[in-house]
Design a protein around this motif. Structure first.
Motif, PDB file in Angstrom:
ATOM      1  N   LEU A   1      -2.652   3.702   6.678  1.00 29.98           N
ATOM      2  CA  LEU A   1      -2.608   4.980   5.966  1.00 29.98           C
ATOM      3  C   LEU A   1      -1.227   5.193   5.349  1.00 29.98           C
ATOM      4  CD1 LEU A   1      -3.865   7.740   5.229  1.00 29.98           C
ATOM      5  CD2 LEU A   1      -2.984   8.582   7.421  1.00 29.98           C
ATOM      6  N   VAL A   2      -0.202   4.978   6.124  1.00 27.48           N
ATOM      7  CA  VAL A   2       1.163   5.199   5.641  1.00 27.48           C
ATOM      8  C   VAL A   2       1.512   4.229   4.511  1.00 27.48           C
ATOM      9  CG1 VAL A   2       3.610   5.021   6.288  1.00 27.48           C
ATOM     10  CG2 VAL A   2       2.007   6.257   7.765  1.00 27.48           C
ATOM     11  N   PHE A   3       1.274   2.932   4.736  1.00 25.30           N
ATOM     12  CA  PHE A   3       1.740   1.945   3.759  1.00 25.30           C
ATOM     13  C   PHE A   3       0.800   1.772   2.564  1.00 25.30           C
ATOM     14  CE2 PHE A   3       4.263   0.826   7.468  1.00 25.30           C
ATOM     15  CZ  PHE A   3       5.523   0.794   6.890  1.00 25.30           C
ATOM     16  N   ASP A   4      -0.480   2.038   2.726  1.00 24.45           N
ATOM     17  CA  ASP A   4      -1.418   1.855   1.618  1.00 24.45           C
ATOM     18  C   ASP A   4      -1.636   3.124   0.805  1.00 24.45           C
ATOM     19  OD1 ASP A   4      -1.618  -0.613   2.808  1.00 24.45           O
ATOM     20  OD2 ASP A   4      -3.800  -0.680   2.776  1.00 24.45           O
ATOM     21  N   VAL A   5      -1.246   4.292   1.357  1.00 23.79           N
ATOM     22  CA  VAL A   5      -1.506   5.560   0.664  1.00 23.79           C
ATOM     23  C   VAL A   5      -0.247   6.393   0.458  1.00 23.79           C
ATOM     24  CG1 VAL A   5      -2.827   7.729   0.735  1.00 23.79           C
ATOM     25  CG2 VAL A   5      -3.851   5.638   1.621  1.00 23.79           C
TER      26      VAL A   5
END
Length: 159
Positions: A33-37
């Motif tokens: 969630l953090v790195f892809d969004v």
């Protein structure tokens, strides 16, 4: 904050192995969630990559939701205080290992890569591994250490 962490670690339920698995559960739940969004430096390579088809973005979103669900499931397994805590810890570690371990055989499928060629100059490598694959190795190693510690503790208790 340090006092709170020490109190958790001193609690017999929250052993070092359980804390390690819990940390990997949080990493698994939030990492994609953090790195892809959220983080712009990496999100533009994933969910917000204009070169990705809607179907590719769907699968990235599916991975994000799956990782979140697996991380929360592992935390729930770790939090329960009745029954066989050792088995729940091993199940939690196994559940968390699935998305990380699956990265390696995924590279064997035709046309797959750990990063898109257009981002080669932005891609981070650690010890020769793509950053995400390095995190997978590190996470799997921590989970293995936690399972080993928990099993050794159980053997000592059974002796």
């Amino acid at each position: 904050m340090t006092t709170a962490i020490l109190e958790v670690c001193m609690n017999r339920h929250w052993t070092l192995s359980r804390v390690l698995v819990a940390l990997m559960a949080v990493e698994t739940a939030l990492g994609a969630l953090v790195f892809d969004v959220i983080v712009p430096d990496t999100a533009h390579e994933h969910l917000f990559n204009p070169a990705w088809s809607p179907h590719a973005k769907f699968h990235d979103a599916q991975y994000i939701v799956t990782s979140l669900a697996l991380g929360l499931l592992a935390l729930a397994l770790l939090a329960v205080r009745r029954g066989d805590a050792h088995s729940r810890l091993l199940w939690a570690a196994g559940v968390l290992a699935v998305p990380w371990a699956s990265m390696f055989p995924a590279l064997l499928f035709p046309g797959t890569a750990s990063y898109d060629p257009e981002f080669a100059n932005e891609t981070q490598f650690v010890l020769g591994l793509h950053g995400q694959l390095f995190m997978a190795v590190l996470t799997l190693a921590i989970l293995a250490v936690a399972a080993f510690l928990a099993s050794a503790r159980r053997r000592r208790a059974d002796a």
